[in-house]
Design an enzyme around this catalytic site. Structure first.
Site: not given
Ligand code: GKR
Ligand code: MG
Length: 425
Positions: A192, A194, A222, A224, A247, A270, A294, A321, A323
Site C-alpha cells: 500500500k 500512502k 491511498d 486520503n 483507497e 476509511n 478498524d 486500516h 494508524n
Molecule cells: O499515518 O499518516 C498516516 C496515515 O495517513 C493515517 O493517519 C491514516 O489514517 O493510514 C491511514 C489511512 O489509511 O488513511
Molecule cells: Mg486510508
C-alpha cells in the site's frame, strides 16, 4: 457452574509517546513522537486486561470520564460498559482528539471511547476461561494474519536531526527501495502506498515502478481524499489492471460514488464510512466496494464483527486500516482479523515504522514471518505489559510536549504556506 465474577476494581489510563519518523501524507508530516493511551483494567478476581487507543488530549479526557464510571461492572457485561460510556459522554461537547490529524470525522465518539475498554474486557474474559480472544470472537479461521507493506513518502530524517535508517523516499526509485527493504525484512505480499503527497502523475509513476519491481504483489494507493472527482477518475482509469483497490481518492460518499461509476477497480475507504450510520447511504449510492474496518473507531472487536456481517450482507469487501500503533493494538487487530472470515485482504499496519524497542509489551509475542503474524494462542490477547517500558514511554509522553497529533502544524514549521485543503489536485 463457576460463580466467580470478574468485577472491575481499578481502571488505569496511561498516555504514552513513542518515536515516529517523518512520514508524509496529504495533511502534512508525522511528528517526532506518536501518541497512544494504554488502558489497564484490574478485576476483584485479580485478573488484568489491556487495551490501546489514541493518546490525543481530547480523547484522553473522554477516556478518563468513561473510566470513572466503570468500577464494579463485570467484564462479561460489555453492553453495560457501553451504556455507561454513552451516558457519561452524552453531555460531552468536546471535539477532536481522534488521532487522525484532521482526516476523519468526529462521528462515533462513544464507540472510539468504548473500544480499548472492550478489548481489555475480552483480554480478561479470555484469561478467565483460558482461551485466546479469537475464540471469544467465534474462533480463528486462519492461524496467521497477513499484513501489507505500508509505504510512505518520507523525509530523510526529522529536520535538525540525523537521517534515520530508512532515509528519504521522495521519488519512485526511493519508494521501490523502501518497498524492497520492507518486503525483505517482513516478507509482506501486498503493498500500500500512502499518496496525496505529490502531484497525481508522480504518484502514478511510482505505482507503475512498484508494479515493475514487484509484479506479483497486489498494489493499493491511498491519497486520503486529496483528489477531485475528475482527478480520481483520471488516476483510476490510468491504473486499470494495476490496483487491487483505490483507497479514498476523494472525499464524501457522493464524490466516491461519482468516481466508482467511472473507474474499473473497487474503491476502498476509511474516511467516508467510519461509523454505522454511514453504511446505509454508502451502500445506497454504491460509493465503496471495500470498507477498511478498524476496531479503534468501530467500537471494539465485537462491533467490528458486526460491521463484517453488514459488509458480507451487502457484498462489500473488508480490509483493515491502521494508524501508528503499539503491540496491544497489533494483538487485537490480529485476533479480530483471524476471526473474521470475510476479511480477505492483507491488513494495514504501521508496525515497520516503529522502533522495535519502543513498545509497552514484553517482546516476543508477535512476530512477522512471510508478511504475517501468527495468531496468539495463549489466554486473552496473548501479550503482557512491560511495566518498566510503560513507565519509560509515559515519561517520553510527559517530556515530548506533544498533546495532539498535528501533522499540518509540524509541516508548516518548515513550509509556512502549506495548505492541505482538499481537493489538492
Ligand atoms: O499515518 O499518516 C498516516 C496515515 O495517513 C493515517 O493517519 C491514516 O489514517 O493510514 C491511514 C489511512 O489509511 O488513511
Ligand atoms: Mg486510508
Amino acid at each position: 457452574m463457576p460463580d466467580e465474577s470478574h468485577r472491575i476494581r481499578e481502571v488505569r489510563v496511561t498516555p504514552v509517546a513513542f518515536t515516529d519518523l517523518p512520514l508524509l501524507n496529504t495533511v502534512g508530516v508525522h511528528e517526532p513522537f506518536a501518541l497512544r493511551a494504554i488502558v489497564e483494567l484490574e478485576t476483584d478476581s485479580g485478573l488484568t486486561g489491556l487495551g490501546e487507543t489514541y493518546g490525543d488530549a481530547g480523547h484522553l479526557d473522554r477516556l478518563r470520564i468513561a473510566a470513572a464510571e466503570l468500577t464494579g461492572v463485570d467484564v462479561w457485561h460489555v453492553n453495560e460498559i457501553a451504556r455507561r460510556i454513552r451516558v457519561a459522554l452524552a453531555t460531552d461537547r468536546s471535539t477532536g482528539g481522534h488521532g487522525m490529524s484532521g482526516m476523519v470525522t468526529g462521528s462515533s465518539t462513544a464507540d472510539r471511547v468504548l473500544s480499548p475498554f472492550e478489548v481489555a474486557c475480552l483480554d480478561i474474559q479470555g484469561k478467565a476461561v483460558g482461551r485466546p480472544v479469537s475464540d471469544l470472537l467465534g474462533g480463528a479461521v486462519r492461524d496467521r494474519v497477513d499484513y501489507s507493506a505500508y509505504l510512505f513518502y518520507k523525509w530523510a530524517g526529522h529536520p535538525g536531526a540525523e537521517d534515520d535508517s530508512w532515509g528519504a523516499a521522495l521519488d519512485p526509485a526511493q519508494l521501490v527501495a523502501q518497498a524492497g527493504r520492507m518486503i525483505g525484512e517482513y516478507g509482506f505480499s501486498a503493498i500500500k502506498l500512502k499518496g496525496g503527497v505529490f502531484a497525481p502523475e508522480a504518484e502514478i509513476e511510482a505505482i507503475l515502478e512498484l508494479r515493475k519491481a514487484f509484479p506479483d504483489h497486489p498494489l493499493r494507493i491511498d491519497p486520503n481524499g486529496a483528489w477531485s472527482v475528475e482527478t480520481s477518475i483520471r488516476v483510476g482509469q490510468r491504473l486499470d489492471g494495476v490496483l487491487e483497490y483505490l483507497e479514498d481518492p476523494t472525499t464524501g460518499i457522493e464524490g466516491m460514488a461519482a468516481v466508482a461509476r467511472e473507474v474499473p477497480m473497487p474503491l476502498a475507504t476509511n474516511m467516508c464510512v467510519v461509523a454505522f450510520d454511514h453504511v446505509e447511504p454508502a451502500v445506497k449510492a454504491d460509493a465503496v466496494q471495500v470498507v477498511l474496518s478498524d476496531h479503534h473507531f468501530w467500537g471494539g472487536l465485537d462491533r467490528s464483527r458486526t460491521l463484517a456481517g453488514i459488509c458480507d450482507t451487502f457484498g462489500l469487501g473488508l480490509s483493515m486500516h491502521s494508524n501508528s500503533h503499539l503491540g496491544i493494538s497489533l494483538a487485537a487487530m490480529t485476533h479480530l482479523a483471524a476471526a473474521t472470515p470475510n476479511l480477505t485482504y492483507a491488513c494495514d499496519t504501521h508496525w515497520p515504522w516503529k522502533d522495535t524497542a519502543d513498545d509497552v509489551i514484553v517482546p516476543g509475542a508477535l512476530t512477522f514471518e512471510d508478511g504475517a503474524v501468527a495468531v496468539p494462542t495463549s489466554p486473552g490477547l496473548g501479550v503482557e505489559l512491560d511495566h518498566d517500558a510503560l513507565a519509560r514511554l509515559h515519561e517520553q509522553y510527559l517530556s515530548c510536549g506533544i498533546r495532539e497529533r498535528d501533522d499540518t502544524g509540524y509541516y508548516r514549521r518548515f513550509e509556512p504556506d502549506f495548505d492541505p485543503t482538499a481537493p489538492r489536485w
